[in-house]
Write a protein that holds these residues in place. Sequence first.
Motif, mmCIF file in Angstrom:
data_model
loop_
_atom_site.group_PDB
_atom_site.id
_atom_site.type_symbol
_atom_site.label_atom_id
_atom_site.label_comp_id
_atom_site.label_asym_id
_atom_site.label_seq_id
_atom_site.Cartn_x
_atom_site.Cartn_y
_atom_site.Cartn_z
ATOM 1 N N ALA A 283 -38.154 17.028 8.170
ATOM 2 C CA ALA A 283 -37.705 15.448 8.608
ATOM 3 C C ALA A 283 -37.554 14.984 7.109
ATOM 4 C CB ALA A 283 -38.955 14.789 9.202
ATOM 5 N N GLY A 284 -36.653 14.050 7.003
ATOM 6 C CA GLY A 284 -36.412 13.434 5.701
ATOM 7 C C GLY A 284 -36.153 14.580 4.530
ATOM 8 N N THR A 285 -36.712 14.066 3.445
ATOM 9 C CA THR A 285 -36.549 15.196 2.215
ATOM 10 C C THR A 285 -36.798 16.473 2.705
ATOM 11 O OG1 THR A 285 -37.105 13.188 0.599
ATOM 12 C CG2 THR A 285 -37.623 15.869 0.138
ATOM 13 N N PHE A 328 -40.602 22.942 6.950
ATOM 14 C CA PHE A 328 -41.045 22.254 5.842
ATOM 15 C C PHE A 328 -41.670 21.058 6.316
ATOM 16 C CE2 PHE A 328 -37.404 25.133 4.515
ATOM 17 C CZ PHE A 328 -37.866 25.204 2.992
ATOM 18 N N SER A 329 -42.729 20.845 5.757
ATOM 19 C CA SER A 329 -43.482 19.403 5.456
ATOM 20 C C SER A 329 -44.565 19.433 4.478
ATOM 21 C CB SER A 329 -44.199 19.294 6.963
ATOM 22 O OG SER A 329 -44.818 18.106 6.867
ATOM 23 N N GLY A 332 -47.558 18.301 6.056
ATOM 24 C CA GLY A 332 -48.336 19.090 6.984
ATOM 25 C C GLY A 332 -48.542 18.329 8.211
ATOM 26 N N THR A 334 -46.473 15.770 9.482
ATOM 27 C CA THR A 334 -45.340 14.707 10.147
ATOM 28 C C THR A 334 -45.391 15.271 11.657
ATOM 29 O OG1 THR A 334 -44.332 14.767 8.230
ATOM 30 C CG2 THR A 334 -42.958 14.611 10.071
ATOM 31 N N ALA A 381 -41.967 7.913 -1.772
ATOM 32 C CA ALA A 381 -40.922 8.833 -1.885
ATOM 33 C C ALA A 381 -41.154 10.198 -2.510
ATOM 34 C CB ALA A 381 -39.998 8.164 -2.832
ATOM 35 N N ALA A 382 -40.736 11.354 -1.810
ATOM 36 C CA ALA A 382 -41.076 12.517 -2.203
ATOM 37 C C ALA A 382 -40.423 12.886 -3.418
ATOM 38 C CB ALA A 382 -40.747 13.556 -1.099
ATOM 39 N N LEU A 451 -30.931 9.308 -0.234
ATOM 40 C CA LEU A 451 -32.237 9.122 0.587
ATOM 41 C C LEU A 451 -33.163 8.402 -0.026
ATOM 42 C CD1 LEU A 451 -34.101 8.991 3.210
ATOM 43 C CD2 LEU A 451 -34.844 11.296 2.516
ATOM 44 N N LYS A 452 -33.131 8.829 -1.417
ATOM 45 C CA LYS A 452 -34.045 8.343 -2.571
ATOM 46 C C LYS A 452 -33.794 6.833 -2.858
ATOM 47 C CE LYS A 452 -36.812 10.514 -2.265
ATOM 48 N NZ LYS A 452 -37.341 11.580 -1.864
ATOM 49 N N GLU A 455 -34.246 4.467 0.200
ATOM 50 C CA GLU A 455 -35.715 4.281 0.456
ATOM 51 C C GLU A 455 -36.477 3.226 -0.277
ATOM 52 O OE1 GLU A 455 -38.523 8.063 1.237
ATOM 53 O OE2 GLU A 455 -36.960 8.145 0.049
ATOM 54 N N VAL A 566 -45.850 10.415 8.032
ATOM 55 C CA VAL A 566 -45.542 9.993 9.453
ATOM 56 C C VAL A 566 -46.284 10.376 10.686
ATOM 57 C CG1 VAL A 566 -43.440 8.860 10.689
ATOM 58 C CG2 VAL A 566 -43.395 9.184 8.101
#
Length: 569
Positions: A283-285, A328-329, A332, A334, A381-382, A451-452, A455, A566
């Motif tokens: 999800a997302g990044t 990918f998370s 870990g 989400t 933000a990742a 995205l960055k 956000e 999230v």
Amino acid sequence: MCGICAYIGEKEAFPILKEGLKRIEYRGYDSAGIAVLEKEIKVNKDVGKIEEALKEELEGKIGIAHTRWATHGGVSKENAHPQFDCFNNIAIVHNGVIENVEELREKLRNHKIRSETDTELIAHLIEEELKTKLPMEAIRSALLELKGSYAFALLIKGEDKIYFAKKDSPLIVGIGKGEMFLGSDVAAFLKHTNDVIYLEDYDFGYISKDREAIFNALSGKKASRRAVKVSFSPEDVEKGEYEYFMLKEIEEQGYRITDMLNSNTKDLERAIEEFDRIHIIGAGTSYHAARMLKYLLEREKGIESDVMISSEYKFFKRPDKNTLVIAFSQSGETADTLKAVKFAKERNAKIGVITNIRGSSLDRISDYSVYLNAGLEVGVAATKTFLAQLVITYKLSKRIDGEEIKRIINYSLREENKQVVKKFSKEIANKEHVFYLGRGLNFPLAMEGSLKLKEITYIHSEAYPAGELKHGPISLIDEDSLAIFLVPKDETYEKTLSNIQEVRARGAKTILLSDVALDNSINIAKPKDPLYYPFAELIPLQLLAYYTARERGLDTDKPRNLAKSVTVE
Ligand code: F6R
């Protein structure tokens, strides 16, 4: 999302809890509260920031604390946690969402319900059960009636313990010397201990100052859980000389890259070779990293795979025992990714998880785990975790030249290069819409850059493969538009140059990221192997978002409406 911190020991609980809440502040919240148990349960809670909500100190050595991010019921003092039973004998802080709220409200209609929260109903349910049962039995009976997700910490007047339960929302026990903690995240107590137990779904029990007792709510039997040492350090949750975690974490990439390159990918590499079907999710990044892995596996190894956003996975895919699902998370935890992985696991697929958090929910159900070794990431933000994900995608797809990657990363972090990016951020700060464009391997980077920006700056931005512009989005381009192009001197260079001309011809401004000295360009490192261009683009993109947010006077660590982890779908 909401955060939990709980303490029992010899020290005053209130300052420890308040400090713990600050460490998990980055998860996002709208109100905060603490309850401390002495003879009575005393509470202090309100809407707003921790400092404002928790002004008045409470005395006592046992306490529970919470930062709330409203789900059931609006943002109000009444809805802030801790929540209570009818007589203030039970106090509870809870993360997650209870689904059978209507049924419970009906059952508890004789109780004095004061808030709109689902959480309060748990306190009343336990109050009801306590009329005929001892605390552990009462809690277990209540748990068996709950539908939905929960991680909670609970005080009962007269009991020198903190009770807890967990299902589908993270909860961790911290083991100190003569003191014990609970946290929804290790950051809540990392200052005090690195020894932790990650609780499993349906675990419930209590902590006293020198022990934990964990049982399974379904069987009622004792659960044996192993304590592990987490490798994060208290400095990970300190800003040090930095104003914002985001900049600290971007700069850390310069030295963290060594640990990232050392992560062990062997088992997953082997699994990738062995399985008939590979599904990659995130999800997302993390989804951008997933796309990168798909591209690289196909290009470098001729291995085909499907890539999908986690929350969409179960609508389309039918994994089976011949499928390897790679998730990918960084956190870990989400929920979207966890649900997709559980769905795949039920269908007998094997699971590979790429995460920064050992012992996290995804790590625990994984068959082949790979760790990012990025250090705890606090900024919402990742940043550094995406670099680590990128490193892993390369390691899984080809032999990589670690020294060359280090050189590229450190080139991007040179002060003079950072200053150039900072200057360009002024051109973005007053825009309403920004496009990020790139082709091939540069496209996932364009997505990540976009995205960055959205956000943390709240500027509307979209990423497209540069060749896709002419199929629709170009109708949006006019003199007020800004397009940021990734134009490295790789196989995409010539075609991207033509796309830049198309945009400029319509009066739009462009900012280019390139290793060629082009008009209005940010200079990026020139890698020996063109396949490494994504590493050269990453940090300038992160800095561009960071400096633009600062230019707009925004707090980059706590963007509105966002949370670090999230845990709701
Ligand atoms: C972006 C960001 C989010 C996360 C997403 C997935 O900066 O932080 O888009 O990437 O919520 O989170 P993880 O990787 O923890 O599964």
